[in-house]
Design an enzyme around this catalytic site. Sequence first.
Site, mmCIF file in Angstrom:
data_model
loop_
_atom_site.group_PDB
_atom_site.id
_atom_site.type_symbol
_atom_site.label_atom_id
_atom_site.label_comp_id
_atom_site.label_asym_id
_atom_site.label_seq_id
_atom_site.Cartn_x
_atom_site.Cartn_y
_atom_site.Cartn_z
ATOM 1 N N ALA A 65 -8.217 -3.557 3.565
ATOM 2 C CA ALA A 65 -8.452 -2.556 2.540
ATOM 3 C C ALA A 65 -9.965 -2.442 2.383
ATOM 4 C CB ALA A 65 -7.798 -2.993 1.240
ATOM 5 N N GLY A 108 -5.392 -5.893 4.542
ATOM 6 C CA GLY A 108 -4.494 -4.734 4.417
ATOM 7 C C GLY A 108 -4.178 -4.093 5.761
ATOM 8 N N GLU A 111 -1.457 -6.117 7.080
ATOM 9 C CA GLU A 111 -0.272 -5.852 6.248
ATOM 10 C C GLU A 111 0.351 -4.491 6.609
ATOM 11 O OE1 GLU A 111 -2.603 -6.840 2.605
ATOM 12 O OE2 GLU A 111 -0.827 -8.017 2.108
#
Length: 255
Positions: A65, A108, A111
């Site tokens: 992220a 992220g 993920e």
Amino acid sequence: MNFRTLLADQVDGVGVITLNRPEALNALNSALIDDLKSVLDHFEYAASVGCILITGGSKAFAAGADVKEMAELCYPNTYLENYLGRLDQVAQRRKPIIAAVAGHALGGGFELALMCDFIIAADNARFGLPEVKLGVIPGAGGTQRLARLAGRAKAMEMTLTGRTMDAAEAERCGIVARVVPLEELHSVGLETARRIAAQSRTAVMMIKECIGRVDEGSLAEGLRFERRIFHSVFATPDQKEGMRAFVEKRPAQFR
Ligand code: HXC
């Protein structure tokens, strides 16, 4: 289709999404997550698309992220806005999604790959959940999905140390379906997706739904729990220090 942060294309029956923020190693910011939702909505409902392929660049699938966007966020706003919650919609899709990963798939980014139905990795891929080094935790399913795929010991070691693993180790512990040379990643990913797109659409979607049931029940609860804790970490000084240190390119000093 024109997007700021990704490229979208349709090749035969395959919807191809290429994350495209090379200047930030494809870090997932809010604009990218909005674009991803729009293009997935389009492919999900396009009758001509039978399978979706998500990929990035040769240096990075996505390095996490966007830390620069997150650095000054505070709790309770993260909770109120359900910050990054929209990323979950990748895992809710009914058509199969393959992640073709080269280079860094971190935080992220990893993920996101774990939300896809399976990962094909280039031999230069590196996977990791380094959030602990920023004073935060994974917030998009990492603790739950990694533990389910690779087992508790590997998930604990990876998330508590923040270390990365290479493609061969990721294949050994069941995180990736197969590893291919970097120069073949695109063609193998596309060919695999094409093969799926050519099968019975109903059979493919039913198989995906059935395999999804394997860990659905308690996964949903685990994901909710992880998201709540992720939001509350923005109330801690360690999150501020960890992310500011990244932005300022210096080692973090945790108290
Ligand atoms: C914002 C990022 C970024 C990120 C890299 N960049 N990762 N920007 N968020 N996650 C930017 C850098 O600041 C730099 O911009 C440019 O991309 C190139 O990165 P470099 O660091 O110069 O490249 P390199 O030396 O090759 O190192 C690659 C790297 C490193 C090892 C991947 O960039 C890195 O450690 N990135 C952070 C990885 C990380 O911590 N990810 C987890 C984030 S937290 P400038 O402008 O300086 O050139 C997270 C939480 C998820 O993901 C929560 C739920 C979704």
